[in-house]
Each structure stands twice: as structure tokens, then as C-alpha cells.
Design a protein around this motif. Sequence first.
Motif, PDB file in Angstrom:
ATOM      1  N   GLN A  96      37.899  42.476  35.220  1.00 38.03           N
ATOM      2  CA  GLN A  96      37.280  43.693  35.745  1.00 38.03           C
ATOM      3  C   GLN A  96      38.223  44.460  36.658  1.00 38.03           C
ATOM      4  O   GLN A  96      38.148  45.684  36.759  1.00 38.03           O
ATOM      5  CB  GLN A  96      36.003  43.331  36.509  1.00 38.03           C
ATOM      6  N   ILE A  97      39.143  43.753  37.308  1.00 34.76           N
ATOM      7  CA  ILE A  97      40.031  44.461  38.225  1.00 34.76           C
ATOM      8  C   ILE A  97      41.457  44.516  37.696  1.00 34.76           C
ATOM      9  O   ILE A  97      42.376  44.846  38.413  1.00 34.76           O
ATOM     10  CB  ILE A  97      40.005  43.804  39.630  1.00 34.76           C
ATOM     11  N   SER A  98      41.644  44.175  36.435  1.00 28.56           N
ATOM     12  CA  SER A  98      42.993  44.126  35.872  1.00 28.56           C
ATOM     13  C   SER A  98      43.674  45.482  35.873  1.00 28.56           C
ATOM     14  O   SER A  98      44.885  45.571  35.771  1.00 28.56           O
ATOM     15  CB  SER A  98      42.962  43.584  34.445  1.00 28.56           C
ATOM     16  N   LYS A  99      42.904  46.545  35.997  1.00 24.52           N
ATOM     17  CA  LYS A  99      43.501  47.877  36.023  1.00 24.52           C
ATOM     18  C   LYS A  99      43.980  48.280  37.407  1.00 24.52           C
ATOM     19  O   LYS A  99      44.635  49.298  37.581  1.00 24.52           O
ATOM     20  CB  LYS A  99      42.492  48.918  35.520  1.00 24.52           C
ATOM     21  N   TRP A 144      48.947  33.164  45.583  1.00 21.71           N
ATOM     22  CA  TRP A 144      49.444  33.668  44.297  1.00 21.71           C
ATOM     23  C   TRP A 144      50.696  32.918  43.860  1.00 21.71           C
ATOM     24  O   TRP A 144      50.827  32.548  42.687  1.00 21.71           O
ATOM     25  CB  TRP A 144      49.723  35.165  44.406  1.00 21.71           C
ATOM     26  N   LEU A 145      51.617  32.682  44.787  1.00 18.84           N
ATOM     27  CA  LEU A 145      52.838  31.955  44.457  1.00 18.84           C
ATOM     28  C   LEU A 145      52.522  30.579  43.881  1.00 18.84           C
ATOM     29  O   LEU A 145      53.098  30.163  42.866  1.00 18.84           O
ATOM     30  CB  LEU A 145      53.712  31.808  45.706  1.00 18.84           C
ATOM     31  N   VAL A 146      51.609  29.866  44.521  1.00 21.57           N
ATOM     32  CA  VAL A 146      51.270  28.513  44.068  1.00 21.57           C
ATOM     33  C   VAL A 146      50.497  28.543  42.753  1.00 21.57           C
ATOM     34  O   VAL A 146      50.783  27.770  41.827  1.00 21.57           O
ATOM     35  CB  VAL A 146      50.462  27.774  45.159  1.00 21.57           C
ATOM     36  N   LEU A 147      49.510  29.419  42.656  1.00 18.47           N
ATOM     37  CA  LEU A 147      48.707  29.484  41.437  1.00 18.47           C
ATOM     38  C   LEU A 147      49.541  29.919  40.238  1.00 18.47           C
ATOM     39  O   LEU A 147      49.320  29.466  39.114  1.00 18.47           O
ATOM     40  CB  LEU A 147      47.521  30.425  41.640  1.00 18.47           C
ATOM     41  N   ASN A 180      45.348  41.886  44.407  1.00 20.57           N
ATOM     42  CA  ASN A 180      46.720  41.546  44.780  1.00 20.57           C
ATOM     43  C   ASN A 180      47.394  40.681  43.732  1.00 20.57           C
ATOM     44  O   ASN A 180      48.579  40.854  43.423  1.00 20.57           O
ATOM     45  CB  ASN A 180      46.736  40.834  46.133  1.00 20.57           C
ATOM     46  N   VAL A 181      46.651  39.715  43.189  1.00 25.21           N
ATOM     47  CA  VAL A 181      47.197  38.834  42.151  1.00 25.21           C
ATOM     48  C   VAL A 181      47.692  39.651  40.963  1.00 25.21           C
ATOM     49  O   VAL A 181      48.806  39.445  40.453  1.00 25.21           O
ATOM     50  CB  VAL A 181      46.138  37.809  41.695  1.00 25.21           C
ATOM     51  N   VAL A 182      46.874  40.589  40.527  1.00 27.21           N
ATOM     52  CA  VAL A 182      47.254  41.440  39.395  1.00 27.21           C
ATOM     53  C   VAL A 182      48.472  42.287  39.762  1.00 27.21           C
ATOM     54  O   VAL A 182      49.421  42.430  38.974  1.00 27.21           O
ATOM     55  CB  VAL A 182      46.079  42.341  38.966  1.00 27.21           C
TER      56      VAL A 182
END
Length: 279
Positions: free
Chosen positions: A12-15, A143-146, A198-200
Motif C-alpha cells: 500500500q505504501i510502495s509508491k 532496515w539494515l538488519v532486515l 522509509n524501508v521502501v
Amino acid sequence: MLFPRLARAVSQISKLRSFSSNASPFFSRCGYATVAQADDAPSQNDFPSKSPVNLDKLFWSKPCSLALPKDSPLRVDEPDYQGVRRFILKMLLFYSKQSTSIRGANVIYKRIISQVDTPAIYDVFNLEKTFKITYSLLVLHMWLVLRRLKQEGKEGVDLGQYVYEIYNHNVEVRVSKAGVNLLLLTWMKELERIFFGNVVAYDEALLPDAKPNDLQIKLWRNVFSDDGTTTPDETDLKAAKAMARYVRREVGSLSLTDKESIFSGNFSFTPLENKASVT
């Protein structure tokens, strides 16, 4: 996708390019950037006007494994019980894959918290220890770890889910300590949106077709900027560039770290304590 249960949330937030480019009206009303300083944080006047280190000289070294050596006092090894005690623990599923994964996830998250909460990271990058900045750094290191765990396929993604659940509980505690007792659920939903945004954004910044300064821009908006749009001055720009180099180095170093060390949490981010005295 990073997490099975939250796959739809990601799509849903990939954009989103970053959470800052779509600033939340909720946080603008409630003062997300300054909701509270950490308990041990100095006042704004205690922070230097510029970084005490020469940022232009930092984080140029090649990536290397972050695995802790066997004799490191920071290592956390699985308890090796024997005899009756081991038999009883096996019956209680202490050594089951799920239990082992949960213990590993707890250690992994402690590594993240250790890096995010160290005063050196704020000194090196000239950051104030506000809720907003601490949370942004927490998301960045999550994010770095995941990202690294995802490289191990389904097994890594499953472990990442445990790390994410521990993170979620920790964030709820942090929000409560920051004085947000009302509308807690609303805050948590907004923080989740920020997390995946942020991840995206960071994933996009590392794509082969991304512009060289994309990561720097994302970090500026998510970590350094108050409103996500302000153009950085020369000092802040140097800090954002240095953090981009730091992040790229950590990405490479985590990739060079063996699976066993990653899964057990027996790794350590690049220490920043020795950077605070660099001139």
C-alpha cells in the motif's frame, strides 16, 4: 516482501518515496519532531553548532565482516545444558526452532538498540537526541538488519518477523515514555506507516538505476530535516553525505557477515565511539 503478515501494508505504501515527502498532518499537529527528548538527552543548547569530527574523512574504508570474534565479551551464545536439565528443556521446547529464533531476535534487536542509543552516533552526525531523530535512526538500523536477513530467504524473513515484533513492542514503550498516553493506537499506526515508507525509500535508493545522491537525499529528509523539504546547509549536507557512506558501508559489511553470526545476533555495527575524537 519483508514480512508475511504485513505484506499488504508494504504494497500500500510502495509508491512512497519517503515518509517526509508526504508529511503527516497528525505529526505536524502533535509535534512529532519534538514530542519529547530522551530521558538522558541534553537540552538543545548543549549541542555543538557543527560536528566535532571531520565528516569528510569518515566511512571511506572498505566493508568488512561485522561478526564478533569467538573471544569477544559481547558474544551471546546459546546455553549448552547437559543431562537432566537439557532433557527437561527439550521437553519444554526450549531448543525448538521457534524458541531459538526468538532468542536470536532479541539479541539482534539489542545490537540495533545499542547502536541507536549510543551518544557517539549523535555526536558524529551532529544530531539532537529527540524522539523523532532517535526513531529515524532506529528505523534505519532496522532496515539494515532486515535487508540482510532477507538475503537468507524464507528463514531470514521469518526471523525478521520476530525482530519486527520486538521492535514494535519497544517503540510502543518509547512512545509511552515520551508522554503520549492518549491516541497511542493512532501514533503506532502512523509510526508503522513511517517505518514502511522509509524501508521502501531506502530500498529504492540502493537500486542499480538510482541516482548517486538518492540515499543522501532520503537520509536528509528522514533523519536530519524537520519538515522533509528544507534544503540542508553546508554542515548538514556533509553530515547527510557521511551518513550515506556509513549506511552503504554497513550494507556491505552485513552482507559479508556470515549467516550464523547474523542469526544469533553475534555481530556489531561499526563502532562510532572512536570517531567522536577525530578531527
